[in-house]
Design an enzyme around this catalytic site. Structure first.
Site, PDB file in Angstrom:
ATOM      1  N   SER A 128      77.249  72.617  51.629  1.00 39.28           N
ATOM      2  CA  SER A 128      76.894  73.657  50.677  1.00 39.28           C
ATOM      3  C   SER A 128      75.517  73.493  50.366  1.00 39.28           C
ATOM      4  CB  SER A 128      78.047  73.570  49.388  1.00 39.28           C
ATOM      5  OG  SER A 128      77.369  74.391  48.185  1.00 39.28           O
ATOM      6  N   TYR A 150      81.696  68.129  43.021  1.00 40.19           N
ATOM      7  CA  TYR A 150      81.440  68.989  44.058  1.00 40.19           C
ATOM      8  C   TYR A 150      80.017  68.706  44.620  1.00 40.19           C
ATOM      9  CZ  TYR A 150      81.524  73.330  46.838  1.00 40.19           C
ATOM     10  OH  TYR A 150      81.615  74.145  47.730  1.00 40.19           O
TER      11      TYR A 150
HETATM   12  N1  LIG Z   1      83.249  80.275  48.636  1.00 41.49           N
HETATM   13  C1  LIG Z   1      82.027  79.679  48.567  1.00 41.49           C
HETATM   14  O1  LIG Z   1      81.037  80.359  47.849  1.00 41.49           O
HETATM   15  C2  LIG Z   1      81.513  78.315  49.380  1.00 41.49           C
HETATM   16  C3  LIG Z   1      82.446  77.319  49.984  1.00 41.49           C
HETATM   17  N2  LIG Z   1      82.053  76.544  50.489  1.00 41.49           N
HETATM   18  C4  LIG Z   1      82.761  75.456  50.961  1.00 41.49           C
HETATM   19  O2  LIG Z   1      83.464  76.275  52.101  1.00 41.49           O
HETATM   20  C5  LIG Z   1      85.257  75.544  52.050  1.00 41.49           C
HETATM   21  C6  LIG Z   1      86.063  76.239  52.415  1.00 41.49           C
HETATM   22  O3  LIG Z   1      86.298  76.875  50.957  1.00 41.49           O
HETATM   23  P1  LIG Z   1      86.867  78.281  50.519  1.00 41.49           P
HETATM   24  O4  LIG Z   1      87.234  79.065  51.729  1.00 41.49           O
HETATM   25  O5  LIG Z   1      85.606  79.001  49.602  1.00 41.49           O
HETATM   26  O6  LIG Z   1      87.684  77.987  49.438  1.00 41.49           O
HETATM   27  P2  LIG Z   1      89.219  78.106  49.313  1.00 41.49           P
HETATM   28  O7  LIG Z   1      89.744  77.552  48.270  1.00 41.49           O
HETATM   29  O8  LIG Z   1      89.506  79.471  49.593  1.00 41.49           O
HETATM   30  O9  LIG Z   1      89.751  77.341  50.682  1.00 41.49           O
HETATM   31  C7  LIG Z   1      89.690  75.913  50.626  1.00 41.49           C
HETATM   32  C8  LIG Z   1      90.862  75.525  51.813  1.00 41.49           C
HETATM   33  O10 LIG Z   1      90.858  74.094  51.842  1.00 41.49           O
HETATM   34  C9  LIG Z   1      92.100  73.959  51.928  1.00 41.49           C
HETATM   35  N3  LIG Z   1      92.439  72.512  51.394  1.00 41.49           N
HETATM   36  C10 LIG Z   1      92.114  72.328  50.007  1.00 41.49           C
HETATM   37  N4  LIG Z   1      92.640  71.125  49.639  1.00 41.49           N
HETATM   38  C11 LIG Z   1      92.952  70.531  50.570  1.00 41.49           C
HETATM   39  C12 LIG Z   1      93.688  69.131  51.142  1.00 41.49           C
HETATM   40  N5  LIG Z   1      94.071  68.304  50.020  1.00 41.49           N
HETATM   41  N6  LIG Z   1      94.002  69.061  52.350  1.00 41.49           N
HETATM   42  C13 LIG Z   1      93.769  70.079  53.125  1.00 41.49           C
HETATM   43  N7  LIG Z   1      93.175  71.258  53.079  1.00 41.49           N
HETATM   44  C14 LIG Z   1      92.977  71.577  51.635  1.00 41.49           C
HETATM   45  C15 LIG Z   1      92.809  74.900  51.498  1.00 41.49           C
HETATM   46  O11 LIG Z   1      94.233  74.812  52.172  1.00 41.49           O
HETATM   47  P3  LIG Z   1      95.464  75.722  51.386  1.00 41.49           P
HETATM   48  O12 LIG Z   1      95.015  77.065  51.234  1.00 41.49           O
HETATM   49  O13 LIG Z   1      96.626  75.317  52.254  1.00 41.49           O
HETATM   50  O14 LIG Z   1      95.550  75.000  49.993  1.00 41.49           O
HETATM   51  C16 LIG Z   1      91.990  76.130  51.869  1.00 41.49           C
HETATM   52  O15 LIG Z   1      92.571  76.641  52.878  1.00 41.49           O
HETATM   53  C17 LIG Z   1      84.806  74.364  51.072  1.00 41.49           C
HETATM   54  O16 LIG Z   1      84.433  73.230  51.946  1.00 41.49           O
HETATM   55  C18 LIG Z   1      83.761  74.854  50.225  1.00 41.49           C
HETATM   56  O17 LIG Z   1      83.286  73.748  49.539  1.00 41.49           O
HETATM   57  C19 LIG Z   1      80.406  75.904  50.577  1.00 41.49           C
HETATM   58  C20 LIG Z   1      79.540  76.950  49.971  1.00 41.49           C
HETATM   59  C21 LIG Z   1      79.978  78.312  49.138  1.00 41.49           C
HETATM   60  C1  LIG Z   2      75.586  87.802  37.608  1.00 43.49           C
HETATM   61  C2  LIG Z   2      76.346  86.795  38.344  1.00 43.49           C
HETATM   62  C3  LIG Z   2      75.907  86.574  39.713  1.00 43.49           C
HETATM   63  C4  LIG Z   2      76.438  85.597  37.568  1.00 43.49           C
HETATM   64  C5  LIG Z   2      77.225  84.680  38.329  1.00 43.49           C
HETATM   65  C6  LIG Z   2      76.896  83.314  37.523  1.00 43.49           C
HETATM   66  C7  LIG Z   2      77.502  81.864  38.336  1.00 43.49           C
HETATM   67  C8  LIG Z   2      78.731  81.930  38.057  1.00 43.49           C
HETATM   68  C9  LIG Z   2      77.180  81.874  40.017  1.00 43.49           C
HETATM   69  C10 LIG Z   2      75.631  81.942  40.124  1.00 43.49           C
HETATM   70  C11 LIG Z   2      75.452  81.372  41.470  1.00 43.49           C
HETATM   71  C12 LIG Z   2      76.733  80.821  41.872  1.00 43.49           C
HETATM   72  C13 LIG Z   2      76.779  79.921  42.932  1.00 43.49           C
HETATM   73  C14 LIG Z   2      76.013  79.378  43.897  1.00 43.49           C
HETATM   74  C15 LIG Z   2      75.928  78.514  44.917  1.00 43.49           C
HETATM   75  C16 LIG Z   2      77.218  78.072  45.309  1.00 43.49           C
HETATM   76  C17 LIG Z   2      77.334  77.166  46.340  1.00 43.49           C
HETATM   77  C18 LIG Z   2      76.744  77.482  47.504  1.00 43.49           C
HETATM   78  C19 LIG Z   2      78.808  76.612  46.515  1.00 43.49           C
HETATM   79  O1  LIG Z   2      79.000  75.826  47.452  1.00 43.49           O
HETATM   80  C20 LIG Z   2      80.081  76.882  45.496  1.00 43.49           C
HETATM   81  C21 LIG Z   2      79.853  77.867  44.694  1.00 43.49           C
HETATM   82  C22 LIG Z   2      78.361  78.183  44.008  1.00 43.49           C
HETATM   83  C23 LIG Z   2      78.009  76.913  43.314  1.00 43.49           C
HETATM   84  C24 LIG Z   2      78.182  79.423  43.210  1.00 43.49           C
HETATM   85  C25 LIG Z   2      79.347  79.508  42.241  1.00 43.49           C
HETATM   86  C26 LIG Z   2      78.995  80.617  41.156  1.00 43.49           C
HETATM   87  C27 LIG Z   2      77.360  80.742  40.607  1.00 43.49           C
HETATM   88  C28 LIG Z   2      76.858  79.717  39.723  1.00 43.49           C
END
Ligand SMILES: NC(=O)C1=CN([C@@H]2O[C@H](COP(=O)(O)OP(=O)(O)OC[C@H]3O[C@@H](n4cnc5c(N)ncnc54)[C@H](OP(=O)(O)O)[C@@H]3O)[C@@H](O)[C@H]2O)C=CC1
Ligand SMILES: CC(C)CCC[C@@H](C)[C@H]1CC[C@H]2C3=CC[C@H]4[C@H](C)C(=O)CC[C@]4(C)[C@H]3CC[C@]12C
Length: 292
Positions: A128, A150
């Site tokens: 991330s 995180y």
């Molecule tokens: N969404 C975003 O804006 C961003 C997400 N990421 C990263 O992307 C990745 C995917 O997240 P995202 O799709 O957004 O989130 P979700 O919560 O939708 O998905 C998370 C996934 O991780 C799995 N998971 C959680 N805990 C466990 C565990 N203990 N063992 C095995 N699997 C597990 C879940 O499985 P299950 O459904 O079976 O619980 C699910 O499939 C993460 O690493 C997150 O940090 C990075 C940057 C931004």
């Molecule tokens: C007007 C809106 C867009 C207000 C939203 C404010 C906050 C809730 C969000 C603004 C930026 C967001 C994030 C940025 C980076 C993501 C990062 C890459 C990730 O891995 C997990 C989620 C983020 C931290 C995400 C979360 C919400 C915000 C802080």
């Protein structure tokens, strides 16, 4: 050609119930029993991750909104979120175990399937842009003391990927990290309710004109993951993070950015993980003995 990805048994530790979701269409999910029937795992997408009990720091958000760092704030979410972590049955911090350590134990367990000098394999981590050096400490790498588990876990992911490259490149295993951008998933719906996200969606489309990191849909967010699938891993720079980006007009592309880390720290962290793995596996075999 079919590509193989493994799902390791949940008993080893909770963080190992990996990878069942968000896999590319040609992925075949294997269980531990069938795993060794196959000679090689070509790609391992290390995507599982959690952000439990997130809380927005409104003061930081409002002051960031009227500062010159506003774009950086929207891109990284730096300092905006805190989390409440907890200890798992394995005695580890949940975020660290799920986001980092579980993946590490999996890689170590299937090392022979990943290391083939003649045809390289790729580890692709969903890291991330929220990864932050100041949120991570080698002395508290599980982030027991802080409230940004995180950010810490994602920085740890970046360090680990660099160390894995140093240790395994010669054996044909390559590791890369990706940031999918801000994507609407269960993770973000944990930060604010989906109805509120829907309500502010027009503002997000607008922000997208100024920052390319609001990918918003999983399809857009997967751009860098897919791009890496098509690269020759030997030609990738281990110190770069690959970001999925979406332009104001909705076009997807990949941008690489240098990570803010030192190779010495990555090596020290790697050694700490090896030690923790030894201790955890020892504990597990001892408790198994007790059950017998
Ligand atoms: N969404 C975003 O804006 C961003 C997400 N990421 C990263 O992307 C990745 C995917 O997240 P995202 O799709 O957004 O989130 P979700 O919560 O939708 O998905 C998370 C996934 O991780 C799995 N998971 C959680 N805990 C466990 C565990 N203990 N063992 C095995 N699997 C597990 C879940 O499985 P299950 O459904 O079976 O619980 C699910 O499939 C993460 O690493 C997150 O940090 C990075 C940057 C931004
Ligand atoms: C007007 C809106 C867009 C207000 C939203 C404010 C906050 C809730 C969000 C603004 C930026 C967001 C994030 C940025 C980076 C993501 C990062 C890459 C990730 O891995 C997990 C989620 C983020 C931290 C995400 C979360 C919400 C915000 C802080």
């Amino acid at each position: 050609m079919t590509r193989f990805i493994c799902v390791w048994p949940a008993e080893i530790c909770k963080g190992l119930r990996l990878l069942a979701s968000h896999c590319c269409p040609y992925t075949l999910l294997l269980t531990s029993n069938t795993c060794y029937r196959y000679r090689q795992v070509d790609f391992l997408y290390l995507n599982a991750g959690i952000m439990p009990n997130p809380c927005i720091n409104l003061k930081v958000f409002l002051s960031g909104l009227f500062s010159r760092k506003v774009i950086h704030m929207f891109t990284t979410g730096e300092g905006l979120l805190t989390q409440k972590d907890q200890i798992t049955d394995d005695g580890l911090q949940e975020v660290f175990e799920t986001n980092v350590f579980g993946h590490f134990v999996l890689i170590r367990a299937i090392e022979p399937l990943l290391c083939h000098v003649d045809s390289p394999s790729q580890l692709i981590w969903t890291s991330s842009s929220n990864a932050r050096k100041s949120a991570f400490s080698l002395l508290d790498y599980q982030h027991i003391q802080g409230q940004e588990s995180y950010s810490s876990s994602k920085y740890a992911t970046d360090l680990l990927s660099v160390a894995l490259n140093r240790h395994f490149n010669q054996q044909g295993l390559y590791s890369s990290v990706v940031c999918p951008g801000l994507v609407m998933t269960n993770l973000t719906y944990g930060i604010m309710p989906s109805l509120l996200w829907m309500f502010i969606m027009p503002i997000m489309w607008l922000i997208r004109i100024f920052t390319n990191s609001f990918t918003i849909t999983p399809y857009n967010g997967a751009e860098a993951l897919l791009w890496l699938f098509r690269q020759k891993p030997e030609l990738l720079d281990p110190l770069l993070k690959y970001h999925s980006c979406t332009s104001g007009l909705g076009n997807n592309y990949v941008e690489s950015r240098k990570m803010n880390l030192e190779e010495e720290s990555s090596e020290l962290f790697y050694q700490k993980l090896l030690e923790l793995e030894k201790q955890t596996l020892k504990k597990l075999s001892e408790s198994e003995e007790e059950y017998k």
